[in-house]
Design a protein around this motif. Sequence first.
Motif, mmCIF file in Angstrom:
data_model
loop_
_atom_site.group_PDB
_atom_site.id
_atom_site.type_symbol
_atom_site.label_atom_id
_atom_site.label_comp_id
_atom_site.label_asym_id
_atom_site.label_seq_id
_atom_site.Cartn_x
_atom_site.Cartn_y
_atom_site.Cartn_z
ATOM 1 N N VAL A 39 0.870 -1.169 0.000
ATOM 2 C CA VAL A 39 0.000 0.000 0.000
ATOM 3 C C VAL A 39 0.907 1.218 0.000
ATOM 4 C CG1 VAL A 39 -1.731 1.280 1.312
ATOM 5 C CG2 VAL A 39 -1.781 -1.211 1.303
ATOM 6 N N ARG A 40 0.632 2.128 -0.928
ATOM 7 C CA ARG A 40 1.414 3.371 -1.012
ATOM 8 C C ARG A 40 0.467 4.556 -0.921
ATOM 9 N NH1 ARG A 40 3.907 0.344 -5.346
ATOM 10 N NH2 ARG A 40 6.016 -0.176 -4.731
ATOM 11 N N VAL A 170 -4.871 5.971 -0.825
ATOM 12 C CA VAL A 170 -3.771 5.031 -0.980
ATOM 13 C C VAL A 170 -3.871 4.328 -2.330
ATOM 14 C CG1 VAL A 170 -3.490 4.630 1.492
ATOM 15 C CG2 VAL A 170 -5.063 3.204 0.191
ATOM 16 N N GLU A 171 -2.741 3.793 -2.751
ATOM 17 C CA GLU A 171 -2.699 3.011 -3.971
ATOM 18 C C GLU A 171 -2.444 1.561 -3.583
ATOM 19 O OE1 GLU A 171 0.216 2.749 -7.729
ATOM 20 O OE2 GLU A 171 -0.554 4.767 -7.275
ATOM 21 N N VAL A 172 -3.320 0.690 -4.038
ATOM 22 C CA VAL A 172 -3.218 -0.733 -3.738
ATOM 23 C C VAL A 172 -3.285 -1.487 -5.057
ATOM 24 C CG1 VAL A 172 -4.258 -2.676 -2.512
ATOM 25 C CG2 VAL A 172 -4.446 -0.378 -1.564
#
Length: 187
Positions: A39-40, A170-172
């Motif tokens: 996760v970012r 978030v980016e997942v």
Amino acid sequence: MEPKPLGRGLEQVSRVFLSEAATQRSPPPDEPDAGSFVVRRAARVTRPHIDEAVRDHAEAIEEGLRILDRGIPCAPCGEIDFLAVDRKSQLAVIDLETAPADELLIRGLSHFDWIVGNVANLRRMYRGQPINFSLQPRILLLAPQFSTRVRSAARPIASPEIEWILYHVVEVRGQTGVLFERLPALD
């Protein structure tokens, strides 16, 4: 990759020396297992993306929360972003911002006041919906950040109930997601 044979008959007695956990093969550190992911923090997200997350996933904000309507005009206070009902059948005004803004509190309080003054209209508009109009509406404020100053200013307000909810984008696995985090009350 198959494990190497131990040789010299040790395979038959190795179970005596190794714990059960040690005998189970685990993936090497450079091979993530199928259930893990990274996760970012995502880049800044647009207002429509947050609107969609609230509309489609109100349960992520609060269990039992259900969106009734969105973009409700209430002059001169501007639009209520979302009108919802919680599991106690209590109305909830949901207002959000995509950037930190202390004015969100004033907007939420204005919308609360408009609802209290327009209960008869709301009863007509949402006839058939399980709403307990004897309970005061709640205010849920959503933003990526709240200043200590605005939260401190709201502390002496006993009514209406104000909930502070941070959202994190978030980016997942290449997709953008939104996480909601309820902030504890200030003491």
